[in-house]
Design a protein around this motif. Structure first.
Motif, PDB file in Angstrom:
ATOM      1  N   UNK A   5       2.696   5.223  11.873  1.00  0.00           N
ATOM      2  CA  UNK A   5       4.117   4.903  11.986  1.00  0.00           C
ATOM      3  C   UNK A   5       4.441   4.205  13.298  1.00  0.00           C
ATOM      4  N   UNK A   6       5.678   3.698  13.363  1.00  0.00           N
ATOM      5  CA  UNK A   6       6.218   3.060  14.563  1.00  0.00           C
ATOM      6  C   UNK A   6       7.176   4.045  15.234  1.00  0.00           C
ATOM      7  N   UNK A   7       7.287   3.965  16.551  1.00  0.00           N
ATOM      8  CA  UNK A   7       8.224   4.825  17.278  1.00  0.00           C
ATOM      9  C   UNK A   7       9.667   4.414  17.004  1.00  0.00           C
ATOM     10  N   UNK A   8       9.918   3.138  16.866  1.00  0.00           N
ATOM     11  CA  UNK A   8      11.246   2.606  16.568  1.00  0.00           C
ATOM     12  C   UNK A   8      11.381   2.505  15.051  1.00  0.00           C
ATOM     13  N   UNK A   9      12.291   3.270  14.478  1.00  0.00           N
ATOM     14  CA  UNK A   9      12.403   3.307  13.016  1.00  0.00           C
ATOM     15  C   UNK A   9      12.794   1.967  12.413  1.00  0.00           C
ATOM     16  N   UNK A  10      13.267   1.019  13.238  1.00  0.00           N
ATOM     17  CA  UNK A  10      13.643  -0.297  12.737  1.00  0.00           C
ATOM     18  C   UNK A  10      12.482  -1.293  12.772  1.00  0.00           C
ATOM     19  N   UNK A  11      11.369  -0.893  13.328  1.00  0.00           N
ATOM     20  CA  UNK A  11      10.194  -1.764  13.342  1.00  0.00           C
ATOM     21  C   UNK A  11       9.233  -1.313  12.250  1.00  0.00           C
ATOM     22  N   UNK A  12       8.468  -2.259  11.753  1.00  0.00           N
ATOM     23  CA  UNK A  12       7.549  -1.984  10.647  1.00  0.00           C
ATOM     24  C   UNK A  12       6.095  -1.997  11.120  1.00  0.00           C
TER      25      UNK A  12
END
Length: 183
Positions: A168-175
Motif C-alpha cells: 500500500x501507499x501511505x497517502x490514500x490518494x496515491x496509487x
C-alpha cells in the motif's frame, strides 16, 4: 542459550570472540549470529560482520553488513540483507537499514528500511493487544521485482503466520504502481 516457557528459544552465538575498536574507540564485536524461533515453528537467524553494543540501551546492538534468514515452516525461506541493523537482543525486534533486500524464490524486494518482529512477550501484549508480531514491514521506496512484473509502493507487509502480503501507499490518494512485462 535461552529457552522460554512458551516453546520459543533464543540463542546468541559469537563465532569469533575477537573484538576490535572502531575509529572513535568504541567496542566492536566481530562475526555475530543470533537465532530465535516463534510459536509457529519458524526460525529467524541474523548474522553480522560487526556489532556495537549501545551504551544507553543494554539490549540494543548496532549491526553492520547484516544478513537475516527466516526459515518458514512449510513455505519458502526468506533472506534479508542490509548495510546496517538495529537489533534488540532480548526481543529480536530488528530494523534493517540502508540498501535493504528481501530475497525469496524468484522475487527481489528492495527498500530503505525493514522492520521485523517475531512473537511478542505476554507483557507487551497485555499493554497493547494490537502490537505488531510475526511481521515483516518494508518501507520507503519499496520496489518488488518478479519475473513478469515490477511493483512500486510505500509499504509492503508480510504476515509470517498467514504468509499474506499487503502492499500500500501511505497517502490514500496515491496509487501503487505496477508494470507488467508481457512477451
Amino acid at each position: 542459550y535461552y529457552k522460554s516457557d512458551d516453546n520459543k528459544s533464543k540463542k546468541i552465538e559469537i563465532k569469533d570472540t575477537k573484538s576490535a575498536k572502531s575509529k572513535d574507540n568504541k567496542n566492536l564485536i566481530q562475526d555475530i549470529k543470533y537465532t530465535s524461533n516463534n510459536t509457529n515453528g519458524d526460525i529467524f537467524e541474523i548474522l553480522a560482520e560487526y556489532g556495537e553494543p549501545s551504551s544507553e540501551i543494554p539490549e540494543l546492538m548496532f549491526l553492520t553488513n547484516v544478513t537475516g534468514n527466516i526459515f518458514l515452516k512449510n513455505k519458502s525461506n526468506i533472506k534479508l540483507t542490509s548495510d546496517y541493523a538495529n537489533f534488540n537482543t532480548k526481543t529480536f525486534e530488528t530494523t534493517f537499514l540502508n540498501d535493504v533486500k528481501i530475497l525469496r524464490n524468484e522475487e527481489i524486494i528492495l527498500g530503505n528500511e525493514l522492520y521485523l518482529v517475531f512473537d511478542q512477550t505476554e507483557e507487551v501484549l497485555k499493554k497493547n493487544s494490537n502490537a505488531d508480531q510475526n511481521l515483516i514491514r518494508m518501507s520507503y521506496n519499496v520496489v518488488i521485482k518478479k519475473p513478469g512484473y515490477n511493483v512500486r509502493a510505500d509499504v509492503l507487509e508480510i504476515d509470517l503466520i498467514s504468509k499474506n502480503l499487503r502492499i500500500y501507499m501511505n497517502d490514500k490518494y496515491k496509487k501503487v504502481k505496477a508494470k507488467s512485462k508481457i512477451n
